[in-house]
Write an enzyme that holds these catalytic residues in place. Structure first.
Site, PDB file in Angstrom:
ATOM      1  N   GLU A 216       2.756   6.573   2.251  1.00 36.02           N
ATOM      2  CA  GLU A 216       2.680   5.139   2.533  1.00 36.02           C
ATOM      3  C   GLU A 216       4.111   4.671   2.675  1.00 36.02           C
ATOM      4  O   GLU A 216       4.848   4.568   1.697  1.00 36.02           O
ATOM      5  CB  GLU A 216       1.943   4.401   1.415  1.00 36.02           C
ATOM      6  CG  GLU A 216       1.486   3.005   1.828  1.00 36.02           C
ATOM      7  CD  GLU A 216       2.520   1.943   1.549  1.00 36.02           C
ATOM      8  OE1 GLU A 216       3.253   1.566   2.500  1.00 36.02           O
ATOM      9  OE2 GLU A 216       2.609   1.485   0.413  1.00 36.02           O
TER      10      GLU A 216
ATOM     11  N   CYS B  31       5.409  -3.766   1.426  1.00 40.02           N
ATOM     12  CA  CYS B  31       5.286  -2.982   2.661  1.00 40.02           C
ATOM     13  C   CYS B  31       4.407  -3.693   3.686  1.00 40.02           C
ATOM     14  O   CYS B  31       4.689  -3.661   4.881  1.00 40.02           O
ATOM     15  CB  CYS B  31       4.712  -1.601   2.353  1.00 40.02           C
ATOM     16  SG  CYS B  31       5.754  -0.603   1.279  1.00 40.02           S
TER      17      CYS B  31
END
Length: 476
Positions: free
Chosen positions: A248, A282
């Site tokens: 990720e 993110c």
């Protein structure tokens, strides 16, 4: 079990200066709170060996009993909200209310996998065309390495650990060098919940030592949340050693506003979303793509919002204030990105200035006029910067949204849900949402495509990564 051999507080500990890579610094003040030595090679070996030994015992425990341990972990997260939140706030500058929310979310994640894990891990019968009995079994694979970032020091770990703990895998966890106190608090919590020794081990390892752990034949997989650079390095080592990886990485998520009944409210919601975790998420809305009909009013309101904020103590979390970034270095790097964009022709409507002093306070910024020839068009701006683009129609909005090397998430807003869904269906992303900033929940899979990585965490897919999907066939 944890491997943290030496610790000093304040500005002492010179005798360990060559090994004191794990440092807890309060970004609001710039003051060093604590520092810890990296593990020795012998301690790294002991951690992996303990995890391997624990795996052969833990996988034999019935899944219902493993789930019960996960439930106790969740209960302890709920009981220690204030303690853990205070650590995160001091260690990486997270506003205290958001730190509490992060810890509470961890409790929900463990509760979800404790309740749903046994069902998600159950055998799945399939029809065998030749007759007989065929079953897909979900079995743990072994020792896993987790490499976790600083921006959500508890949540990022929880979404990796919870499903794998229930599955029967064991884990060695390398946390960010700037979050050692968070890492130790997590270790203590899991120990107190009854996670067996070796099933979860905190390791303050160096990058070279981590490369050795990935290559170790006893380690079966790696999960990393972090930068593209780190992800590429880890994936390269894992690939050479035939290890499964979940990544990720970065994101530059589009936040498309096609139309709205209330421009002011829509802009305020977009700004609030962008300021979450001081912009250090993110999947934050790093690119606001706004219809030309409402663009000017939207930018005006964003600018007003940014200009009303003043720096504040994240532990006080006073309304009308903003928190520091995670470190002075991070703030300086973001200022350089903003400056480069302005020098290339972008317009800075508000903020973008780094406060004097040792803290990491960067005034929230609003940027427009970013064009494809600028570095900022392609980069991730990891902090409190609202970048706004103007588009003439839905097709242009979608084209701009997809014109990025990233593909984590994306949001589309419209008073016409069908219109918003049509645009959302075209997003090149791992997560697409309509008329919401994000789809958050323990049951919601999280992950991306393109340079945002691969693999999924949370939800049903979170238990489908580090698992041996074994076929059992019985010819009757």
């Amino acid at each position: 079990m944890t491997f943290t051999p030496s610790r000093s507080t304040g500005h002492n500990g010179k005798q360990h200066a060559d090994r004191l890579a794990y440092r807890s610094v309060n970004p609001a003040t710039g003051q060093l709170v604590a520092e810890y030595a990296t593990a020795t090679d012998a301690e790294v070996e002991a951690a992996v060996a303990a995890a391997d030994t624990a795996f052969h015992q833990w996988r034999a425990v019935p899944v219902e009993e493993r789930a019960a341990v996960a439930a106790r972990v969740g209960d302890l997260f709920a009981a220690r909200v204030e303690e853990l939140a205070a650590i995160a706030t001091e260690e990486m500058g997270k506003p205290i209310s958001e730190a509490r929310g992060e810890v509470e979310f961890c409790a929900e994640i463990f509760a979800y996998f404790a309740a749903q894990g046994p069902t998600l891990a159950a055998d799945q019968p399939i029809t065998a065309s030749a007759g007989g009995q065929a079953v897909i079994q979900k079995r743990p694979v072994g020792v896993l390495l987790g490499i976790m970032p600083w921006n959500y020091p508890f949540y990022q770990v929880a979404r990796f650990v919870a499903p794998n703990l229930v599955l029967g895998n064991t884990m060695v966890l390398k946390h960010a060098e700037s979050c050692p106190r968070s890492a130790l608090a997590l270790q203590q919590l899991l120990d107190d919940a009854g996670v067996p020794a070796g099933a979860y081990t905190t390791l303050f390892a160096s990058h070279d030592q981590i490369a050795q752990v990935i290559a170790d034949p006893r380690v079966q997989g790696v999960s990393l949340t972090g930068s593209e650079r780190a992800g590429a390095a880890v994936a390269e080592i894992a690939g050479r050693n035939l290890k499964k990886v979940v990544l990720e990485l970065g994101g530059s998520d589009p936040y498309i506003v096609l139309d709205t009944d209330d421009v002011t409210a829509s802009a305020q919601a977009a700004f609030t979303t962008r300021m979450g975790n001081t912009g250090q998420a993110c999947n934050s809305n790093k690119r606001m793509i706004v219809s030309s009909e409402i663009y000017d009013e939207f930018v005006t309101e964003l600018t007003r919002q940014a200009n009303t904020l003043i720096p504040g103590d994240p532990a006080a979390d006073t309304p009308g204030t903003y928190a520091p970034l995670s470190s002075r270095a991070a703030a300086e790097g973001l200022v350089a990105q903003i400056r480069a964009a302005v020098e290339a022709g972008a317009t800075l409507h508000a903020g973008g200035k780094l406060l004097e002093g040792p803290g990491a306070y960067l005034a929230p910024a609003v940027l427009t006029g970013i064009t494809p020839d600028m570095a900022a068009y392609h980069q991730e701006l990891f902090g409190p910067v609202a970048v706004v683009y103007k588009v003439e129609n839905d097709e242009d909005a979608l084209a701009l949204a997809n014109d990025t090397p990233y593909g984590l998430g994306g949001a589309v807003f419209s008073t016409d849900p069908a219109r918003a869904r049509r645009v959302a269906e075209g997003l090149e992303a791992g997560m697409a949402v309509v008329n919401a900033a994000e789809a958050e929940g323990a049951e919601m899979p999280f992950g991306g495509v393109k340079r945002s990585g691969y693999g999924r965490e949370l939800g049903p897919l979170g238990m489908d990564e580090f698992v041996n999907k074994r076929l059992l066939y019985i010819n009757d």
